[in-house]
Design a protein around this motif. Structure first.
Motif, PDB file in Angstrom:
ATOM      1  N   VAL A   1       0.824  -1.195   0.000  1.00 54.13           N
ATOM      2  CA  VAL A   1       0.000   0.000   0.000  1.00 54.13           C
ATOM      3  C   VAL A   1       0.868   1.259   0.000  1.00 54.13           C
ATOM      4  O   VAL A   1       0.678   2.172  -0.779  1.00 54.13           O
ATOM      5  N   VAL A   2       1.848   1.270   0.899  1.00 54.36           N
ATOM      6  CA  VAL A   2       2.752   2.411   0.980  1.00 54.36           C
ATOM      7  C   VAL A   2       4.158   1.915   0.680  1.00 54.36           C
ATOM      8  O   VAL A   2       4.588   0.904   1.233  1.00 54.36           O
ATOM      9  N   SER A   3       4.884   2.589  -0.225  1.00 51.41           N
ATOM     10  CA  SER A   3       6.243   2.105  -0.474  1.00 51.41           C
ATOM     11  C   SER A   3       7.308   2.997   0.139  1.00 51.41           C
ATOM     12  O   SER A   3       8.444   2.581   0.273  1.00 51.41           O
ATOM     13  N   GLY A   4       6.962   4.199   0.550  1.00 51.36           N
ATOM     14  CA  GLY A   4       7.995   5.018   1.153  1.00 51.36           C
ATOM     15  C   GLY A   4       7.463   6.254   1.855  1.00 51.36           C
ATOM     16  O   GLY A   4       6.321   6.675   1.639  1.00 51.36           O
ATOM     17  N   VAL A   5       8.319   6.819   2.708  1.00 45.79           N
ATOM     18  CA  VAL A   5       8.009   8.037   3.444  1.00 45.79           C
ATOM     19  C   VAL A   5       9.091   9.065   3.098  1.00 45.79           C
ATOM     20  O   VAL A   5      10.271   8.723   3.110  1.00 45.79           O
ATOM     21  N   ALA A   6       8.696  10.275   2.769  1.00 43.34           N
ATOM     22  CA  ALA A   6       9.699  11.274   2.404  1.00 43.34           C
ATOM     23  C   ALA A   6       9.524  12.545   3.226  1.00 43.34           C
ATOM     24  O   ALA A   6       8.446  12.828   3.748  1.00 43.34           O
ATOM     25  N   LEU A   7      10.620  13.284   3.344  1.00 42.49           N
ATOM     26  CA  LEU A   7      10.624  14.524   4.112  1.00 42.49           C
ATOM     27  C   LEU A   7      11.107  15.658   3.227  1.00 42.49           C
ATOM     28  O   LEU A   7      12.101  15.508   2.523  1.00 42.49           O
ATOM     29  N   ASP A   8      10.422  16.778   3.266  1.00 38.04           N
ATOM     30  CA  ASP A   8      10.871  17.964   2.549  1.00 38.04           C
ATOM     31  C   ASP A   8      10.885  19.135   3.529  1.00 38.04           C
ATOM     32  O   ASP A   8       9.840  19.593   3.982  1.00 38.04           O
ATOM     33  N   ARG A   9      12.118  19.580   3.857  1.00 36.24           N
ATOM     34  CA  ARG A   9      12.236  20.696   4.809  1.00 36.24           C
ATOM     35  C   ARG A   9      12.159  22.041   4.098  1.00 36.24           C
ATOM     36  O   ARG A   9      12.035  23.073   4.749  1.00 36.24           O
ATOM     37  N   ASN A  10      12.309  22.014   2.786  1.00 33.62           N
ATOM     38  CA  ASN A  10      12.348  23.264   2.034  1.00 33.62           C
ATOM     39  C   ASN A  10      10.926  23.788   1.814  1.00 33.62           C
ATOM     40  O   ASN A  10      10.440  23.878   0.695  1.00 33.62           O
ATOM     41  N   GLN A  11      10.246  24.084   2.916  1.00 34.41           N
ATOM     42  CA  GLN A  11       8.841  24.479   2.867  1.00 34.41           C
ATOM     43  C   GLN A  11       8.618  25.694   3.754  1.00 34.41           C
ATOM     44  O   GLN A  11       9.223  25.810   4.809  1.00 34.41           O
TER      45      GLN A  11
END
Ligand code: ASP
Ligand code: MG
Length: 423
Positions: free
Chosen positions: A269-279
């Motif tokens: 169902v879920v293949s990965g978790v990502a983080l974006d600090r440039n927000q």
């Protein structure tokens, strides 16, 4: 005998020893009888250093000359690698992007590839040579050199693999493949064996920085199998391929049965978790609630070439409402200047911003057929006392903006909620 495009990034060719290591790998492949095309980036941080050099001369470098400068980095790598291979007794030849028949549009420093005529590459391969092509560059319609945007060597490699109908495009890098999350933040993160182009594209857009997003789009369009793997070990990395290719492509009955029994693909169902600090989050308070307001706000930002990610408009109260949205932190200053003008014109109350936020996303093609994924995520974040500021979803992604100091915790929680540590 197969045809392979092998791409090595800047850290893989950062010094003489590493270049010799790349030479050995490439030669071992050629030794097996495969036809080998190599694409390399500029050594180490050379592109950044060149940008700094330009800034020392002028705050506003001419775009054509910038490309003339930046393209030199990749030329250093192709020449050195070719020398190393020849010195070890195999035949090799280096080609610039233009020599390799890579054509680009007019957009200096962010050019798109318009076509590839790999005549010289094919001619050299026929002679039995290892062909080494400079990444990140092409020839524009004015016959000037153009660069393809940061990380553009990935694009060169994938597009060249498509044009040559290569069997595989191998991306050698300093990580072992695509992980379920950044292992520096989530220690239980696991390397995945394969992932679809769509999931990989969403992960790249959500902040995962393994490959340039445009190169994955091209890989998807031309169905180039992309193997992301380590430059330092022989282990298999991650295959980026069509969602259904594990069942479609296996012709041998047993393999096919196995793969059906295992659910066709690895993609849960879920293949990965990502983080974006440039927000950064921006809020326009008390804007009049009438047609054309959103068009004015976002039209002004678009005219300023500012990309807006998530948008939330609150329910109207007494003829006004609030509009909040996110932009990248690099664009915040420019966005605020534009919005101050819009605010005055619309007679809105205020423009405020918060850059201590980050975006945590979960991605997986299995979400298409599994309802309730977003709800499970929100529930686990709530039990951990993490407040969600903004939410956006696509067919295969759920993204949450949270306070930056909660972001890493949110990633670990998301990873655990969807048991990504288990195969
Ligand atoms: N050297 C270029 C850059 O640093 C291209 C690349 O590395 O792919 O962006
Ligand atoms: Mg680089």
């Amino acid at each position: 005998m197969s045809l392979v495009v092998m791409k090595f990034g800047g850290s893989s060719v950062a010094d003489a020893d590493r270049i010799k290591n790349v030479a050995n790998r490439v030669m071992a492949r050629r030794h097996r009888g495969d036809k080998v095309v190599v694409v390399v980036s500029a050594p180490g941080d050379m592109t950044d250093d060149l940008i700094e050099l330009a800034k020392g001369v002028t705050s506003d470098p001419d775009a054509r000359e910038m490309d003339m400068l930046l393209a030199t980095g990749e030329q250093v790598s192709i020449a050195l690698l070719s020398m190393a291979i020849k010195n070890r007794g195999m035949d090799a030849v280096s080609l610039t992007g233009p020599q390799a028949g890579i054509y680009a549009d007019w957009t200096h420093t962010k050019a798109r590839i318009t076509k590839i005529r790999p005549v010289a590459v094919q001619r050299e391969l026929k002679k039995g040579r290892i062909v080494i092509v400079a990444g990140f560059q092409g020839l524009n319609p004015g016959r000037d050199i153009a660069t393809l945007g940061r990380g553009g060597s990935d694009l060169t490699a994938v597009a060249l693999a498509a044009a040559l109908k290569a069997d595989v495009c191998e991306i050698f890098t300093d990580v072992k493949g695509i992980y379920t999350a950044d292992p520096r933040i989530v220690p239980e993160a696991r390397k995945v064996d394969r992932i679809s182009y769509d999931a990989m594209l969403e992960l790249a857009g959500a902040g995962a920085q393994v490959m340039q997003a445009r190169s994955i789009e091209v890989g998807k369009k031309y169905e180039v199998p992309i193997h992301v793997r380590s430059s330092f070990t022989d282990e298999n990395g991650t295959m980026i391929m069509r969602e259904d290719s594990s069942t479609m492509r296996s012709t041998k009955g047993k393999k096919m049965n196995d793969s059906i029994r295992n659910g066709g693909t690895e993609e849960a169902v879920v293949s990965g978790v990502a983080l974006d600090r440039n927000q950064a989050k921006v809020t326009l308070a008390d804007v009049p609630d009438r047609p054309g307001v959103a068009a004015e706000v976002f039209g002004a930002l678009a005219d300023g070439a500012i990309n807006v990610d998530m948008i939330i408009q609150s329910a109207p109260r007494e003829g006004v409402n609030d509009i909040s949205f996110t932009v990248s932190r690099d664009d915040l200053k420019k966005a605020l200047a534009i919005l101050e003008r819009v605010r005055a014109h619309l007679k809105a109350r205020s423009v405020t911003s918060d850059s201590a936020v980050a975006k945590v996303s979960i991605v997986g093609v299995g979400m298409r057929s599994h309802p309730g994924v977003a709800a499970s995520l929100f529930k686990s974040l709530a039990s951990a006392g993490i407040n969600i500021d903004m939410i956006s979803t696509s067919e295969i992604k759920v993204a949450c903006v949270v306070k930056e100091n909660n972001a890493e915790k949110a990633m670990r929680i998301a990873h655990k909620t969807f048991t990504l540590e288990k195969k």
